[in-house]
Scaffold this motif. Structure first.
Motif, mmCIF file in Angstrom:
data_model
loop_
_atom_site.group_PDB
_atom_site.id
_atom_site.type_symbol
_atom_site.label_atom_id
_atom_site.label_comp_id
_atom_site.label_asym_id
_atom_site.label_seq_id
_atom_site.Cartn_x
_atom_site.Cartn_y
_atom_site.Cartn_z
ATOM 1 N N PRO A 109 -17.498 18.811 -4.170
ATOM 2 C CA PRO A 109 -18.582 18.662 -3.547
ATOM 3 C C PRO A 109 -18.411 17.637 -2.388
ATOM 4 O O PRO A 109 -17.658 16.980 -2.359
ATOM 5 N N VAL A 110 -19.339 17.713 -1.508
ATOM 6 C CA VAL A 110 -19.236 16.953 -0.281
ATOM 7 C C VAL A 110 -19.209 15.500 -0.723
ATOM 8 O O VAL A 110 -18.836 14.727 0.108
ATOM 9 N N THR A 111 -19.996 15.122 -1.811
ATOM 10 C CA THR A 111 -20.153 13.798 -2.418
ATOM 11 C C THR A 111 -19.058 13.118 -3.067
ATOM 12 O O THR A 111 -19.081 12.184 -3.574
ATOM 13 N N ALA A 112 -17.760 14.210 -3.065
ATOM 14 C CA ALA A 112 -16.775 13.549 -3.998
ATOM 15 C C ALA A 112 -16.192 12.369 -3.395
ATOM 16 O O ALA A 112 -15.948 12.071 -2.275
ATOM 17 N N GLN A 113 -15.670 11.435 -4.304
ATOM 18 C CA GLN A 113 -15.135 10.012 -4.030
ATOM 19 C C GLN A 113 -13.453 10.388 -3.754
ATOM 20 O O GLN A 113 -12.927 11.345 -4.233
ATOM 21 N N ALA A 114 -12.867 9.553 -2.979
ATOM 22 C CA ALA A 114 -11.221 9.680 -2.717
ATOM 23 C C ALA A 114 -10.573 9.794 -4.072
ATOM 24 O O ALA A 114 -9.576 10.504 -4.243
ATOM 25 N N VAL A 115 -10.889 8.947 -5.052
ATOM 26 C CA VAL A 115 -10.155 8.964 -6.273
ATOM 27 C C VAL A 115 -10.266 10.246 -7.101
ATOM 28 O O VAL A 115 -9.451 10.455 -7.632
ATOM 29 N N GLU A 116 -11.360 10.933 -6.711
ATOM 30 C CA GLU A 116 -11.639 12.362 -7.537
ATOM 31 C C GLU A 116 -10.682 13.351 -6.963
ATOM 32 O O GLU A 116 -9.961 14.051 -7.543
ATOM 33 N N LEU A 117 -10.560 13.027 -5.483
ATOM 34 C CA LEU A 117 -9.526 14.042 -4.988
ATOM 35 C C LEU A 117 -8.168 13.784 -5.076
ATOM 36 O O LEU A 117 -7.329 14.786 -5.179
ATOM 37 N N ASP A 118 -7.679 12.488 -5.239
ATOM 38 C CA ASP A 118 -6.448 11.996 -5.718
ATOM 39 C C ASP A 118 -6.150 12.623 -7.143
ATOM 40 O O ASP A 118 -4.981 13.163 -7.294
ATOM 41 N N ARG A 119 -7.097 12.609 -7.937
ATOM 42 C CA ARG A 119 -6.753 13.071 -9.313
ATOM 43 C C ARG A 119 -6.663 14.718 -9.226
ATOM 44 O O ARG A 119 -5.571 15.134 -9.761
ATOM 45 N N LEU A 120 -7.280 15.517 -8.462
ATOM 46 C CA LEU A 120 -7.101 16.903 -8.170
ATOM 47 C C LEU A 120 -5.920 17.303 -7.692
ATOM 48 O O LEU A 120 -5.236 18.059 -8.150
ATOM 49 N N VAL A 126 -9.833 19.035 3.213
ATOM 50 C CA VAL A 126 -9.050 17.983 3.118
ATOM 51 C C VAL A 126 -7.678 18.374 2.926
ATOM 52 O O VAL A 126 -7.368 18.947 1.582
ATOM 53 N N THR A 127 -6.589 18.040 3.576
ATOM 54 C CA THR A 127 -5.271 18.723 3.251
ATOM 55 C C THR A 127 -4.601 17.392 2.609
ATOM 56 O O THR A 127 -5.011 16.273 2.794
ATOM 57 N N ARG A 128 -3.557 17.869 1.874
ATOM 58 C CA ARG A 128 -2.809 16.798 1.094
ATOM 59 C C ARG A 128 -2.283 15.961 2.123
ATOM 60 O O ARG A 128 -1.985 14.521 1.797
ATOM 61 N N ARG A 129 -1.680 16.303 3.157
ATOM 62 C CA ARG A 129 -0.956 15.657 4.201
ATOM 63 C C ARG A 129 -1.996 14.524 4.811
ATOM 64 O O ARG A 129 -1.449 13.286 4.721
ATOM 65 N N ALA A 175 -1.767 10.490 4.008
ATOM 66 C CA ALA A 175 -1.452 9.607 5.221
ATOM 67 C C ALA A 175 -2.430 8.797 5.542
ATOM 68 O O ALA A 175 -2.069 7.785 6.049
ATOM 69 N N ARG A 176 -3.754 9.060 5.107
ATOM 70 C CA ARG A 176 -4.741 8.037 5.257
ATOM 71 C C ARG A 176 -4.623 6.772 4.407
ATOM 72 O O ARG A 176 -4.996 5.554 4.912
ATOM 73 N N PHE A 177 -3.853 6.791 3.341
ATOM 74 C CA PHE A 177 -3.815 5.706 2.432
ATOM 75 C C PHE A 177 -2.429 5.279 2.465
ATOM 76 O O PHE A 177 -2.004 4.263 1.854
ATOM 77 N N GLY A 178 -1.462 5.897 3.358
ATOM 78 C CA GLY A 178 -0.260 5.195 3.687
ATOM 79 C C GLY A 178 0.617 4.988 2.303
ATOM 80 O O GLY A 178 1.361 4.138 2.167
ATOM 81 N N GLY A 179 0.351 5.925 1.522
ATOM 82 C CA GLY A 179 1.157 5.736 0.024
ATOM 83 C C GLY A 179 0.546 4.804 -1.062
ATOM 84 O O GLY A 179 0.968 4.802 -2.044
ATOM 85 N N ALA A 180 -0.285 4.010 -0.497
ATOM 86 C CA ALA A 180 -1.060 3.152 -1.394
ATOM 87 C C ALA A 180 -1.683 3.904 -2.541
ATOM 88 O O ALA A 180 -2.393 4.849 -2.310
ATOM 89 N N ALA A 181 -1.899 3.066 -3.568
ATOM 90 C CA ALA A 181 -2.783 3.505 -4.836
ATOM 91 C C ALA A 181 -4.256 3.731 -4.276
ATOM 92 O O ALA A 181 -4.872 3.042 -3.430
ATOM 93 N N VAL A 182 -4.894 4.895 -4.664
ATOM 94 C CA VAL A 182 -6.129 5.375 -4.298
ATOM 95 C C VAL A 182 -7.116 4.776 -5.455
ATOM 96 O O VAL A 182 -6.938 5.078 -6.674
ATOM 97 N N SER A 183 -8.179 3.757 -4.852
ATOM 98 C CA SER A 183 -9.123 3.095 -5.928
ATOM 99 C C SER A 183 -10.322 3.813 -5.920
ATOM 100 O O SER A 183 -10.700 4.584 -4.892
#
Length: 595
Positions: A289-300, A322-325, A329-337
């Motif tokens: 859904p358009v309301t999904a959070q970044a952490v949800e996409l990270d898990r997916l 939203v592409t994987r790349r 790239a947005r988080f620069g390899g840092a953990a997604v919270s």
């Protein structure tokens, strides 16, 4: 349902047999032709009577107590007796029975007793399909080939069940050469969420078409699954979404039939019958859904490492890709919270097209996007803007290149046969000779066929026609060529005279071998029928209009040939309409007879 398998000899327990009465009930689940709405056949399943009803518990108890054979014999006997009591229209089948490799090779099943049981109840092997389960394996592939041939010669249909569930599927497929291939429900379940499975199923659809096997999707339970299966080319399905197993053979309800027709109608739209549109390439990626959070996409993304992108939906409308790349790239390899925000992309970068868009035109449009988004997937919707799936640029460029190559060589993309430009060259060269024959071939009532079965099956008819004509080329004079003008129109150009017997053979072969194109009801009537504008029942047949050097001027111009052929094609179609068989005619002046 499974057929008898061996276990230790012992008197059957009362929970399994009551004298000669099996303590099991037979139920039926339909296998449905999604395009025509007709029932292809029914799978036969068993339920326990008494203290154990669940089939899993029933077979587990039989296995633990050593009564597997008696249970299998009970299931088989109960099913044959139940089928024998059905009304004649339902009794024709076919009925699909599960059978493991050890059962298939057991002489108690393969001997005369099974055939005798069928005979006693007025049934024949032609009414049954043996489903060889892929969850077990044949150690001896030569034995598998021999057994499949034996049962096919007896009249049984052969199906490969649970395809994709075990490790030996391709081996079993090659050596059993089944009439039916049933996709395991593990491949079907949530297929709209798994692009890898979609690519696999799409390849299997193409394979089944090539070998004239019927591909059946088992375990269909949701409309999302069915919509993707339809778009991938699946024509036959079975599962709770269509109908649950019941005590008498049934067909899906009217609600399912109407909703299925709506889904199919959306697939049939084309700008032109020869166009290839992006709708044929769609793969449905994971969505959120358009309301999904970044952490949800990270898990997916972490859960599905093979997925390249996710589509964000606002109800049924595509909002963003939203592409994987770009995501990582947005988080620069840092953990997604949980506090991380999704990367924002320009809304105008999202490329959305309808499924009727031509592939070559789309490839050109997609390459004109800004450099930062030129290789992003293209989003595809239906005419109402509802999301259908995506196409990657790699897929799009590869297919557009194939189509452009076909166009450059004049080949038709559906049949790979030379097209109009090459046909014109052949005709001009033939007209320079002292003897020649040009044969115009097209189908009668093909539009009615498309209206009933849809464009996917119509394409199969075109390929079938091309195959029959190609395989008969050796009967024509050496140097003869076959081309595909487009739609259902083909042309054979021969550098010499053609005997009427050859065209008669071609017509007879077309009529005799088009069985795979029929639905089950049409098979029972003896052939495919469609309803014409006047409401009459008419078959799909092949008309051949043959024009040779007889009756033409000494140095004929191609325009003269076309004029004679046009009049002749009208006449031969009238003859076909009267005889309801494939027909040929030579133009007036040639001493030949029609087929």
């Amino acid at each position: 349902m499974s057929l008898p398998s061996p276990s230790k000899p012992a008197p059957p327990p009362p929970w399994l047999w009551n004298g000669d009465e099996p303590r099991v009930a037979t139920v039926f689940q339909p296998i449905v032709d999604l395009l025509s709405g007709e029932v292809l056949g029914h799978e036969v399943l068993s339920r326990g009577l008494g203290p154990v009803e669940s089939p899993n518990e029933l077979f587990n108890r039989a296995r633990v107590e050593g009564f597997t054979f008696e249970l299998e014999r009970a299931c088989w006997t109960a099913a044959v007796r139940r089928i024998a009591t059905l009304p004649e229209a339902q009794r024709r089948g076919p009925f699909f029975f599960n059978v493991s490799p050890d059962v298939l090779s057991d002489e108690r099943f393969g001997g005369a007793s099974t055939l005798e049981l069928l005979r006693q109840h007025g049934l024949s092997p032609q009414q049954l399909v043996l489903e060889i389960t892929e969850r077990s394996t044949f150690e001896d592939t030569e034995q598998l080939r021999m057994l499949a041939r034996r049962y096919a010669e007896q009249g049984f249909g052969i199906a490969l069940d649970d395809f994709g569930a075990g490790h030996s599927g391709l081996v079993t497929l090659v050596h059993s050469a089944p009439d039916f291939i049933k996709l395991d429900q593990a491949l079907v379940r949530d297929i709209h969420l798994h692009t890898y499975r979609q690519h696999l199923v799409k390849s299997l659809v193409a394979f089944a078409q090539r070998v004239d096997a019927v591909l059946i999707a088992e375990g269909v339970e949701t409309w999302n699954e069915l919509a993707v299966l339809l778009r991938l080319g699946i024509r036959h399905a079975q599962g709770y979404l269509l109908a649950r197993p019941v005590s008498s053979p049934q067909r899906p309800g009217a609600d399912f039939a109407e909703r299925c027709r709506e889904a199919i109608r959306a697939l049939h739209h084309r700008e032109h019958e020869d166009d290839e549109t992006v709708g044929s390439m769609i793969i449905r990626p994971p969505c959120a859904p358009v309301t999904a959070q970044a952490v949800e996409l990270d898990r997916l993304f972490r859960r599905t490492p093979g997925e390249d992108h996710v589509v964000l939906l606002d109800a049924e409308q595509p909002h963003a890709v939203v592409t994987r790349r770009s995501f990582y790239a947005r988080f620069g390899g840092a953990a997604v919270s949980s506090a991380s925000a999704l990367p924002e992309g320009p809304r105008e970068a999202l490329m959305v097209v309808e499924d009727a868009t031509a592939i070559t035109a789309l490839a050109r449009m997609a390459m004109r996007r800004p450099p930062e988004s030129v290789y992003d997937p293209v989003v595809v919707t239906d005419a109402k803007g509802h999301f259908l799936g995506t196409v990657t640029m790699k897929q799009l460029i590869a297919r557009a290149s194939d189509l452009e190559q076909h166009a450059a060589t004049g080949a038709h993309p559906l049949t790979d046969l030379p097209g109009s430009r090459m046909i014109e060259r052949w005709i001009r060269a033939a007209l320079q000779g002292s003897a020649f024959t040009v044969i115009y071939a097209d189908l009668d009532h093909f539009e009615a066929y498309n209206d009933r079965y849809g464009f996917l099956q119509g394409d199969r008819v075109i390929r079938y026609t091309a195959s029959v004509l190609s395989e008969c080329l050796h009967l024509l004079p050496e140097g003869s060529n076959l081309g595909h003008v487009g739609g259902d129109d083909f042309v054979l150009v021969c550098p010499d005279a053609v005997a009427p017997e050859v065209l008669r053979t071609l017509c007879q072969r077309f009529d005799a071998e088009k069985v795979p194109l029929y639905g089950p009801e049409d098979l029972r009537r003896g052939g495919f029928t469609a309803t014409d504008a006047a409401g009459n029942t008419v078959p799909v047949t092949l008309s051949l209009a043959a024009v040779d050097h007889h009756g033409l001027s000494a140095q004929p111009h191609p325009a003269e040939l076309s004029a004679v052929a046009a009049a002749l094609r009208k006449r031969v179609k009238a003859v076909s309409a009267q005889t309801h068989t494939s027909t040929f005619l030579f133009q007036p002046g040639a001493v030949k007879q029609s087929g």
